[in-house]
Design an enzyme around this catalytic site. Sequence first.
Site: not given
Ligand code: PCA
Length: 205
Positions: A168, A92, A145, A82
Amino acid sequence: MPTRSLLLTGFEPFGGEAVNTSQQLALALDGERLGGLVVAAAILPCRFASSLHALDALIQQHRPACVVALGQAASRHVLSFERVAINWIDARIPDNDGAQPVDLPVLAGAPPARFTTLPIKAQMAAAKAAGAPVEMSLSAGSFVCNQVFFGLQHRLRRQPAVRSGFIHVPALGERADLRPWLAGLRAALSAWDADEAHAPAGRTD
Ligand code: PCA
């Protein structure tokens, strides 16, 4: 000199799922020495009300040289580095407290966005060389996140020596072979202090 730590966080499962790949990957790397740092892994709650308090406590506890937060994204199929966190929440689905905040800032009064201070291009190249598929992402979404990523970058904005950011990972499920993903993450985390021309831009206030 005492060993410095790399704080590596994952998230607890959310959305009714039994596992969270970010949790599995973070815990699997706990205690490893990467890039001269020892990984301190921890799991954050997937809850808007408490995730940033938990992150703060971990930063105070470990005084890390680097912080990398991992999160799972079902829509991603590669390690997704990111670039930018936005000061905006638009959930959502409900979080693990059942809260679903919509159209709110992460931190009122803070700037609209903050950049990673990780050398993500060097890290992507390293992860790719280790065999893991990678991409750069310009949105960490608007759920927990992104909240953690924004809060992290805001908290460390006056500590430019402490590199921090967010990656991610795909949702791999309970019985996936984590080894290729661990190899990619090891390589990326080992490059945490690579020199990169763009990185200082992320450190301005
Ligand atoms: N993914 C979510 C929140 C926790 C996670 O592992 C996100 O992408 O916001």
